[in-house]
Design a protein around this motif. Structure first.
Motif, mmCIF file in Angstrom:
data_model
loop_
_atom_site.group_PDB
_atom_site.id
_atom_site.type_symbol
_atom_site.label_atom_id
_atom_site.label_comp_id
_atom_site.label_asym_id
_atom_site.label_seq_id
_atom_site.Cartn_x
_atom_site.Cartn_y
_atom_site.Cartn_z
ATOM 1 N N PRO A 60 4.023 -0.776 8.210
ATOM 2 C CA PRO A 60 4.830 -0.304 7.080
ATOM 3 C C PRO A 60 4.336 1.003 6.464
ATOM 4 O O PRO A 60 5.155 1.786 5.958
ATOM 5 C CB PRO A 60 4.733 -1.456 6.076
ATOM 6 N N VAL A 61 3.030 1.256 6.472
ATOM 7 C CA VAL A 61 2.533 2.513 5.917
ATOM 8 C C VAL A 61 3.027 3.685 6.750
ATOM 9 O O VAL A 61 3.414 4.739 6.219
ATOM 10 C CB VAL A 61 0.999 2.499 5.811
ATOM 11 N N GLN A 62 3.030 3.526 8.059
ATOM 12 C CA GLN A 62 3.540 4.583 8.938
ATOM 13 C C GLN A 62 5.052 4.734 8.794
ATOM 14 O O GLN A 62 5.580 5.846 8.806
ATOM 15 C CB GLN A 62 3.176 4.268 10.387
ATOM 16 N N ALA A 63 5.744 3.594 8.658
ATOM 17 C CA ALA A 63 7.196 3.641 8.526
ATOM 18 C C ALA A 63 7.636 4.069 7.132
ATOM 19 O O ALA A 63 8.764 4.535 6.952
ATOM 20 C CB ALA A 63 7.785 2.272 8.854
ATOM 21 N N GLY A 64 6.754 3.901 6.137
ATOM 22 C CA GLY A 64 7.107 4.219 4.761
ATOM 23 C C GLY A 64 7.923 3.149 4.079
ATOM 24 O O GLY A 64 8.337 3.308 2.923
ATOM 25 N N ARG A 65 8.148 2.032 4.766
ATOM 26 C CA ARG A 65 8.906 0.912 4.203
ATOM 27 C C ARG A 65 8.696 -0.307 5.091
ATOM 28 O O ARG A 65 8.118 -0.200 6.182
ATOM 29 C CB ARG A 65 10.397 1.249 4.094
ATOM 30 N N LEU A 66 9.168 -1.431 4.637
ATOM 31 C CA LEU A 66 9.052 -2.675 5.391
ATOM 32 C C LEU A 66 10.292 -2.854 6.254
ATOM 33 O O LEU A 66 11.412 -2.892 5.748
ATOM 34 C CB LEU A 66 8.886 -3.862 4.434
ATOM 35 N N LEU A 67 10.076 -2.975 7.565
ATOM 36 C CA LEU A 67 11.183 -3.081 8.504
ATOM 37 C C LEU A 67 11.454 -4.533 8.868
ATOM 38 O O LEU A 67 10.533 -5.348 8.986
ATOM 39 C CB LEU A 67 10.880 -2.299 9.786
ATOM 40 N N ASP A 68 12.728 -4.849 9.066
ATOM 41 C CA ASP A 68 13.139 -6.146 9.578
ATOM 42 C C ASP A 68 12.946 -6.154 11.097
ATOM 43 O O ASP A 68 12.652 -5.129 11.702
ATOM 44 C CB ASP A 68 14.599 -6.395 9.213
ATOM 45 N N GLY A 69 13.105 -7.315 11.702
ATOM 46 C CA GLY A 69 13.032 -7.402 13.151
ATOM 47 C C GLY A 69 11.663 -7.723 13.708
ATOM 48 O O GLY A 69 11.438 -7.602 14.920
ATOM 49 N N GLY A 70 10.723 -8.142 12.854
ATOM 50 C CA GLY A 70 9.386 -8.484 13.311
ATOM 51 C C GLY A 70 9.259 -9.948 13.693
ATOM 52 O O GLY A 70 10.247 -10.649 13.901
ATOM 53 N N ARG A 71 8.013 -10.427 13.726
ATOM 54 C CA ARG A 71 7.722 -11.785 14.181
ATOM 55 C C ARG A 71 7.117 -12.592 13.047
ATOM 56 O O ARG A 71 6.211 -12.123 12.342
ATOM 57 C CB ARG A 71 6.758 -11.722 15.368
ATOM 58 N N LEU A 72 7.612 -13.823 12.868
ATOM 59 C CA LEU A 72 7.101 -14.738 11.854
ATOM 60 C C LEU A 72 6.233 -15.798 12.518
ATOM 61 O O LEU A 72 6.618 -16.374 13.549
ATOM 62 C CB LEU A 72 8.253 -15.408 11.108
ATOM 63 N N GLN A 73 5.071 -16.056 11.932
ATOM 64 C CA GLN A 73 4.148 -17.054 12.464
ATOM 65 C C GLN A 73 3.639 -17.950 11.336
ATOM 66 O O GLN A 73 3.699 -17.587 10.160
ATOM 67 C CB GLN A 73 2.960 -16.375 13.153
ATOM 68 N N ALA A 115 0.807 -1.219 0.000
ATOM 69 C CA ALA A 115 0.000 0.000 0.000
ATOM 70 C C ALA A 115 0.841 1.270 0.000
ATOM 71 O O ALA A 115 0.312 2.347 -0.275
ATOM 72 C CB ALA A 115 -0.949 -0.006 1.208
ATOM 73 N N TRP A 116 2.123 1.173 0.349
ATOM 74 C CA TRP A 116 2.990 2.359 0.348
ATOM 75 C C TRP A 116 3.784 2.454 -0.964
ATOM 76 O O TRP A 116 4.851 3.035 -1.023
ATOM 77 C CB TRP A 116 3.928 2.338 1.559
ATOM 78 N N ARG A 117 3.204 1.935 -2.043
ATOM 79 C CA ARG A 117 3.784 1.972 -3.397
ATOM 80 C C ARG A 117 5.146 1.279 -3.436
ATOM 81 O O ARG A 117 6.183 1.879 -3.718
ATOM 82 C CB ARG A 117 3.875 3.403 -3.927
ATOM 83 N N ALA A 118 5.068 0.010 -3.167
ATOM 84 C CA ALA A 118 6.247 -0.844 -3.253
ATOM 85 C C ALA A 118 5.790 -2.249 -3.623
ATOM 86 O O ALA A 118 4.622 -2.606 -3.471
ATOM 87 C CB ALA A 118 7.017 -0.863 -1.938
ATOM 88 N N TRP A 119 6.717 -3.013 -4.128
ATOM 89 C CA TRP A 119 6.510 -4.418 -4.446
ATOM 90 C C TRP A 119 7.417 -5.221 -3.523
ATOM 91 O O TRP A 119 8.558 -4.817 -3.262
ATOM 92 C CB TRP A 119 6.878 -4.668 -5.901
#
Length: 467
Positions: free
Chosen positions: A244-257, A153-157
């Motif tokens: 990510p919309v607030q950050a403007g990009r996808l950040l590392d360091g999250g949680r995988l489930q 949604a923040w214009r990225a693929w």
């Protein structure tokens, strides 16, 4: 109307696809015309017949393997997943994957490559509504087996590597020499619209055979599919540390489930489903999403390392999860070999005995439903990538053993043929991939994945049918 244009089941409850019956003898047949019969149509690029389309539709192919980018470098082959974003003056900006495997060397500017030896990645093109290329360039290079992904949604693929190759893992079955690789692979990468990617992997989102990503803007979660050809696959979600919309990009360091069925450990959802099947689900954490391998384990061992962690906690089993798309609170995702083998049909090779399932996961309720299950290969044969029209109709790209189609699946579970790929001499494995509607829905862009692949723009009287 031939039998491939017939619905094999339809039963609707509340909402699109909700509780839809499985296909086959479990439901009644119902004819669906879609846009009408298909006929051969010449490519506006060079007059060759590449597609069979309904009356009134036209197309132009562009940016084929071996063509030049705007910088003079060559377009690689194996065109795969793709998304369209709005560009200036009514144009579309396409970001497109190239599913190239092996240590064949990066395309484009090797100084920007994640791994100088890896030949996959993405290209970014600005095209007109009629497939005229206005600008093109490499955008992510040095990655490997970039299969699908998803628009953000923040214009990225987000591009997905469908592999765990690397210098720490033994060679895969394609015969490539992994010792020649410089970096570990098996990650997702963000590719912004309008500029080259940083080529930084999101390691917390896992190192496994990623296929596609669907983004939920209400929560910021990324839902991801896994395509293990010979082994069980899982359905995952990545929870970034910041929306990510607030950050403007996808950040590392999250949680995988990984998804599990509530009250049913190791639920085998690769098998044929009963009419209206639905499941309450829970999520289990993956403690080590980016495992470190020592001693160069077999590729078949390494590719299961992340999924095995989830299955040890009871995660559900699917057969080759491929395309995924988010639409109105639901993630639709495809199990390419899910279901049962129909009488008279041959079971496909790899994990899974069926000819394809479409699943619907409600992000707001956590309920998983079967949306459609192929009764036999003559109706739907190994669906792969998926996108959605403004009306909510799904577009399924086939990767079957015979003729390959683009098929539409309406919100009432009516299946119809929209496009057939003309066989490519000497390349029986050619298939459709990366379907995506351009701005305003005027054009359906799609890729032909082949050794000498290409992209195609299709336009015509969409208002006449379900798209």
């Amino acid at each position: 109307m031939d039998r491939r244009s017939f619905i094999t089941s339809m039963i609707a409850f509340a909402g699109p696809f909700a509780g839809v019956a499985c296909a086959g003898e479990r439901g009644g047949a119902r004819p669906v015309s879609g846009y009408g019969p298909l006929k051969p149509v010449a490519d506006r690029r060079d007059g060759k017949v590449r597609l069979h389309l309904p009356e009134g539709f036209a197309y132009r192919s562009f940016s084929a393997a071996g063509d030049e980018f705007g910088d003079g470098t060559l377009v690689p082959g194996r065109h795969d997943g793709m998304a369209a974003f709005s560009g200036p003056d009514g144009s579309a900006i396409l970001i497109r994957n190239h599913e190239v495997n092996g240590p064949v060397g990066a395309f484009g500017d090797k100084r920007r490559a994640y791994d100088r030896m890896a030949g996959g990645g993405t290209s970014t093109l600005r095209v007109s509504r009629y497939g005229e290329v206005l600008h093109s360039a490499p955008s992510l290079t040095g990655t490997m087996m970039n299969c699908s992904g998803g628009p953000m949604a923040w214009r990225a693929w987000v591009s997905c590597e469908e592999t765990v190759n690397g210098p720490d893992v033994a060679d895969d079955h394609t015969g490539g020499d992994n010792s020649r690789l410089r970096r570990k692979h098996g990650y997702i990468f963000e590719v912004p619209v309008g500029r080259a990617a940083t080529a930084r992997p999101i390691r917390s989102a896992g190192r496994f055979a990623h296929e596609s990503v669907a983004f939920d803007p209400s929560t910021g979660a990324l839902y991801m599919t896994e395509d293990n050809f010979s082994f069980p696959s899982g359905f995952y979600r990545y929870l970034p540390p910041k929306h990510p919309v607030q950050a403007g990009r996808l950040l590392d360091g999250g949680r995988l489930q990984m998804l599990a069925v509530k009250g049913a450990r190791h639920a085998d959802l690769s098998a044929g489903q009963r009419r209206g099947a639905s499941y309450e689900t829970v999520w289990v954490d993956i403690d080590d999403p980016d495992p470190t391998f020592t001693g160069r384990p077999a590729n078949d061992v390494a590719v299961q390392a992340v999924g095995r962690q989830g299955r040890e906690q009871g995660a559900a089993i699917f057969a080759r999860l491929e395309g995924a798309v988010f639409h109105q609170g639901v993630v639709y995702f495809v199990s390419t070999q899910g279901g049962d083998t129909a009488p008279g049909d041959k079971a496909p090779s790899g994990f899974g005995d069926g000819r394809g399932q479409v699943w619907a996961y409600e992000t707001w309720s956590g309920r998983l439903r079967i949306a459609y299950e192929s009764p036999r290969s003559s109706v739907l044969d190994l669906p792969d990538n998926v996108t959605v029209s403004n009306r909510g109709t799904l577009v399924l790209c086939e990767d079957g053993d015979g003729a390959n189609y683009l098929r539409g699946l309406t919100t009432s579970a009516e299946l119809f043929d929209f496009c057939r790929l003309e066989p490519i001499p000497g390349d029986p494995g050619a298939e459709f991939a990366g379907s995506t509607f351009g701005p305003g829905g005027h054009t359906l862009y799609v890729n032909v994945q082949a050794e000498h692949g290409r992209s195609i723009a299709i336009w015509g009287p969409w208002e006449r049918g379900p798209f």
